[in-house]
Scaffold this motif. Structure first.
Motif, PDB file in Angstrom:
ATOM      1  N   SER A   4       0.865  -1.181   0.000  1.00 12.55           N
ATOM      2  CA  SER A   4       0.000   0.000   0.000  1.00 12.55           C
ATOM      3  C   SER A   4       0.902   1.232   0.000  1.00 12.55           C
ATOM      4  CB  SER A   4      -0.911   0.010   1.224  1.00 12.55           C
ATOM      5  OG  SER A   4      -1.800  -1.082   1.205  1.00 12.55           O
ATOM      6  N   ILE A   5       0.795   2.043  -1.044  1.00  8.97           N
ATOM      7  CA  ILE A   5       1.619   3.245  -1.197  1.00  8.97           C
ATOM      8  C   ILE A   5       0.780   4.443  -0.790  1.00  8.97           C
ATOM      9  CG2 ILE A   5       2.955   4.648  -2.809  1.00  8.97           C
ATOM     10  CD1 ILE A   5       3.043   2.034  -4.594  1.00  8.97           C
ATOM     11  N   ILE A   6       1.240   5.167   0.226  1.00 10.10           N
ATOM     12  CA  ILE A   6       0.492   6.303   0.748  1.00 10.10           C
ATOM     13  C   ILE A   6       1.243   7.588   0.407  1.00 10.10           C
ATOM     14  CG2 ILE A   6      -0.468   7.394   2.806  1.00 10.10           C
ATOM     15  CD1 ILE A   6      -0.642   4.644   4.084  1.00 10.10           C
ATOM     16  N   ILE A   7       0.562   8.482  -0.296  1.00 10.48           N
ATOM     17  CA  ILE A   7       1.155   9.747  -0.723  1.00 10.48           C
ATOM     18  C   ILE A   7       0.301  10.888  -0.188  1.00 10.48           C
ATOM     19  CG2 ILE A   7       1.863  11.160  -2.686  1.00 10.48           C
ATOM     20  CD1 ILE A   7       2.035   8.552  -4.331  1.00 10.48           C
ATOM     21  N   LEU A   8       0.926  11.805   0.515  1.00 14.29           N
ATOM     22  CA  LEU A   8       0.227  12.968   1.055  1.00 14.29           C
ATOM     23  C   LEU A   8       0.456  14.163   0.142  1.00 14.29           C
ATOM     24  CD1 LEU A   8      -1.293  14.529   3.260  1.00 14.29           C
ATOM     25  CD2 LEU A   8       0.894  14.760   4.474  1.00 14.29           C
ATOM     26  N   ASN A   9      -0.626  14.853  -0.189  1.00 14.46           N
ATOM     27  CA  ASN A   9      -0.537  16.032  -1.045  1.00 14.46           C
ATOM     28  C   ASN A   9      -1.069  17.263  -0.320  1.00 14.46           C
ATOM     29  OD1 ASN A   9      -0.379  17.295  -3.928  1.00 14.46           O
ATOM     30  ND2 ASN A   9      -2.435  17.818  -3.215  1.00 14.46           N
ATOM     31  N   TYR A  10      -0.306  18.337  -0.419  1.00 12.34           N
ATOM     32  CA  TYR A  10      -0.781  19.628   0.077  1.00 12.34           C
ATOM     33  C   TYR A  10      -0.240  20.722  -0.833  1.00 12.34           C
ATOM     34  CZ  TYR A  10      -1.624  23.681   3.027  1.00 12.34           C
ATOM     35  OH  TYR A  10      -2.039  24.912   3.495  1.00 12.34           O
ATOM     36  N   VAL A  65      -4.711  18.496   8.115  1.00  9.91           N
ATOM     37  CA  VAL A  65      -4.613  17.774   9.384  1.00  9.91           C
ATOM     38  C   VAL A  65      -3.181  17.375   9.722  1.00  9.91           C
ATOM     39  CG1 VAL A  65      -6.959  16.903   9.135  1.00  9.91           C
ATOM     40  CG2 VAL A  65      -5.043  15.515   8.309  1.00  9.91           C
ATOM     41  N   GLY A  66      -2.231  17.757   8.891  1.00 12.95           N
ATOM     42  CA  GLY A  66      -0.840  17.436   9.160  1.00 12.95           C
ATOM     43  C   GLY A  66      -0.399  16.111   8.567  1.00 12.95           C
ATOM     44  N   PHE A  67       0.908  15.851   8.660  1.00 12.04           N
ATOM     45  CA  PHE A  67       1.504  14.669   8.039  1.00 12.04           C
ATOM     46  C   PHE A  67       1.101  13.377   8.742  1.00 12.04           C
ATOM     47  CE2 PHE A  67       4.883  11.596   7.294  1.00 12.04           C
ATOM     48  CZ  PHE A  67       5.146  11.733   5.946  1.00 12.04           C
ATOM     49  N   SER A  68       1.228  13.350  10.050  1.00  8.86           N
ATOM     50  CA  SER A  68       0.974  12.109  10.792  1.00  8.86           C
ATOM     51  C   SER A  68      -0.476  11.668  10.683  1.00  8.86           C
ATOM     52  CB  SER A  68       1.338  12.303  12.263  1.00  8.86           C
ATOM     53  OG  SER A  68       2.700  12.587  12.414  1.00  8.86           O
ATOM     54  N   ARG A  69      -1.381  12.584  10.962  1.00  6.43           N
ATOM     55  CA  ARG A  69      -2.797  12.226  10.956  1.00  6.43           C
ATOM     56  C   ARG A  69      -3.262  11.799   9.569  1.00  6.43           C
ATOM     57  NH1 ARG A  69      -7.608  16.370  12.827  1.00  6.43           N
ATOM     58  NH2 ARG A  69      -9.382  15.116  12.131  1.00  6.43           N
ATOM     59  N   ALA A  70      -2.801  12.504   8.532  1.00  2.97           N
ATOM     60  CA  ALA A  70      -3.210  12.168   7.168  1.00  2.97           C
ATOM     61  C   ALA A  70      -2.688  10.792   6.763  1.00  2.97           C
ATOM     62  CB  ALA A  70      -2.720  13.235   6.198  1.00  2.97           C
ATOM     63  N   GLU A 194       0.291  11.331  16.306  1.00  4.45           N
ATOM     64  CA  GLU A 194      -0.332  12.516  15.717  1.00  4.45           C
ATOM     65  C   GLU A 194      -0.040  13.795  16.477  1.00  4.45           C
ATOM     66  OE1 GLU A 194      -4.461  11.807  14.846  1.00  4.45           O
ATOM     67  OE2 GLU A 194      -4.023   9.937  13.753  1.00  4.45           O
ATOM     68  N   GLU A 195       0.690  13.708  17.589  1.00  2.00           N
ATOM     69  CA  GLU A 195       1.126  14.933  18.263  1.00  2.00           C
ATOM     70  C   GLU A 195       2.175  15.660  17.423  1.00  2.00           C
ATOM     71  OE1 GLU A 195       2.323  16.527  22.731  1.00  2.00           O
ATOM     72  OE2 GLU A 195       2.430  14.384  22.280  1.00  2.00           O
ATOM     73  N   PHE A 196       2.899  14.900  16.578  1.00  3.44           N
ATOM     74  CA  PHE A 196       3.823  15.496  15.622  1.00  3.44           C
ATOM     75  C   PHE A 196       3.019  15.926  14.402  1.00  3.44           C
ATOM     76  CE2 PHE A 196       6.329  12.569  18.151  1.00  3.44           C
ATOM     77  CZ  PHE A 196       7.518  13.242  18.370  1.00  3.44           C
ATOM     78  N   PHE A 197       3.110  17.194  14.040  1.00  5.56           N
ATOM     79  CA  PHE A 197       2.286  17.702  12.951  1.00  5.56           C
ATOM     80  C   PHE A 197       2.906  17.441  11.583  1.00  5.56           C
ATOM     81  CE2 PHE A 197       0.673  20.985  10.048  1.00  5.56           C
ATOM     82  CZ  PHE A 197      -0.695  20.841  10.234  1.00  5.56           C
ATOM     83  N   MET A 198       4.182  17.784  11.408  1.00  3.13           N
ATOM     84  CA  MET A 198       4.786  17.597  10.088  1.00  3.13           C
ATOM     85  C   MET A 198       6.287  17.303  10.118  1.00  3.13           C
ATOM     86  SD  MET A 198       4.692  21.566   8.724  1.00  3.13           S
ATOM     87  CE  MET A 198       5.472  21.168   7.169  1.00  3.13           C
ATOM     88  N   TYR A 199       6.882  17.204  11.272  1.00  3.62           N
ATOM     89  CA  TYR A 199       8.287  16.806  11.405  1.00  3.62           C
ATOM     90  C   TYR A 199       8.411  15.881  12.609  1.00  3.62           C
ATOM     91  CZ  TYR A 199       9.576  20.579   8.190  1.00  3.62           C
ATOM     92  OH  TYR A 199       9.688  21.396   7.088  1.00  3.62           O
ATOM     93  N   GLY A 200       9.452  15.027  12.584  1.00  3.15           N
ATOM     94  CA  GLY A 200       9.779  14.219  13.745  1.00  3.15           C
ATOM     95  C   GLY A 200       9.005  12.920  13.892  1.00  3.15           C
TER      96      GLY A 200
END
Length: 286
Positions: A4-10, A65-70, A194-200
């Motif tokens: 399963s390949i998951i790609i986030l777009n913003y 919703v940020g990187f982790s949650r998405a 999900e406490e990390f929004f987009m780094y770490g």
């Protein structure tokens, strides 16, 4: 389903379209699915994905919703034996998936793996194989000792510059731009925090995976191209803030109980100083 390949777009419509083109052009014997999560882009991304790649499973969020949650949204519906987090600003090689899945299938002790990431100028993206940011590793990196002594393991605990990028070996952590994770490892340690929004979040995930007894592995048998934003561009405050906030969150979560009050205080002070310095430098850019 194998992968399963998951790609986030913003707001990266064209980059994501190019990434998807390289994914679907892959030569592989494995069965895979592609899941794209859009974080409420304003550049007509959703419409273009629906038109050009209708077979892609698309999740269109109504807010960022940020990187982790998405990515967790994607993982919850993923069917593959392996989950791949893949950045939208990457181009995979035709053999990337076959090479990496063959490696994982033959190494059941590996919970997560990553390949070589090459920047557009041909250099290595050093984030693709790292050590954990312990207080000492962070100190040597922040104060330039790792650059002064590039072949010294003590001073290069974070970026591992003393190791050859053309060889394969277990490491502490990978990068979320390309991170292939075994389903069993996810079932054991959970998804992204999900406490990390987009780094770490990638470092935190790798830490938990390794703590659970799995190996994290850098495999140099294939590569992808990683297009990153130009360093000379001024960054939004949100990006600088979240980058340094992630440092604080990771240390608080994993290292604070292991170190003295003095050491923890110095770490937090260092993060604050670096955050302030980054803001000043950023204002000087065009």
């Amino acid at each position: 389903m194998d992968l399963s390949i998951i790609i986030l777009n913003y707001n990266t419509r064209q980059l994501t379209l190019d990434c998807l083109q390289s994914v679907y052009a892959s030569t592989t014997t494995y069965h895979y699915e592609v899941i794209v999560i859009d974080n409420n882009s304003s550049d007509d991304s959703v419409e273009h994905f629906q038109h050009h790649y209708p077979s892609t499973h698309l999740i269109a969020n109504q807010e960022n919703v940020g990187f982790s949650r998405a990515n967790n949204q994607g993982m919850r519906i993923a069917k593959g034996r392996y989950i791949l987090l893949l950045n939208s600003d990457t181009i995979v090689e035709p053999d990337t998936f076959d090479t990496m899945l063959q490696f994982m299938d033959s190494h059941p002790e590996v919970g997560a793996s990553g390949c070589k990431l090459i920047l557009p100028d041909g250099s290595l993206d050093k984030a693709c194989r790292r050590g954990f940011p312990t207080p000492s590793a962070s100190f040597y990196y922040a104060f330039g000792l790792s650059k002064m002594f590039p072949n010294n393991p003590r001073f290069n605990q974070y970026q591992l510059g003393y190791l050859s990028p053309d060889e394969s070996y277990p490491i502490d952590c990978l990068v979320g731009a390309f991170m292939l994770v075994r389903r069993e490892a996810i079932d054991q340690v959970g998804m992204l925090d999900e406490e990390f929004f987009m780094y770490g979040e990638d470092i935190d995930w790798c830490y938990r995976i390794k703590q659970a007894g799995w190996q994290n592995y850098y495999y140099a048998g294939t590569f992808i191209t990683h297009y990153k934003g130009a360093s000379s561009r001024r960054k939004p405050f949100k990006i600088i803030y979240e980058f340094h906030r992630a440092m604080y969150l990771f240390h608080r979560k994993h290292y604070r109980p292991k170190y003295s009050i003095l050491t923890n205080g110095l770490v937090y002070a260092g993060i604050l100083v670096k955050f302030s310095t980054s803001l000043i430098k950023n204002k000087m850019l065009r």
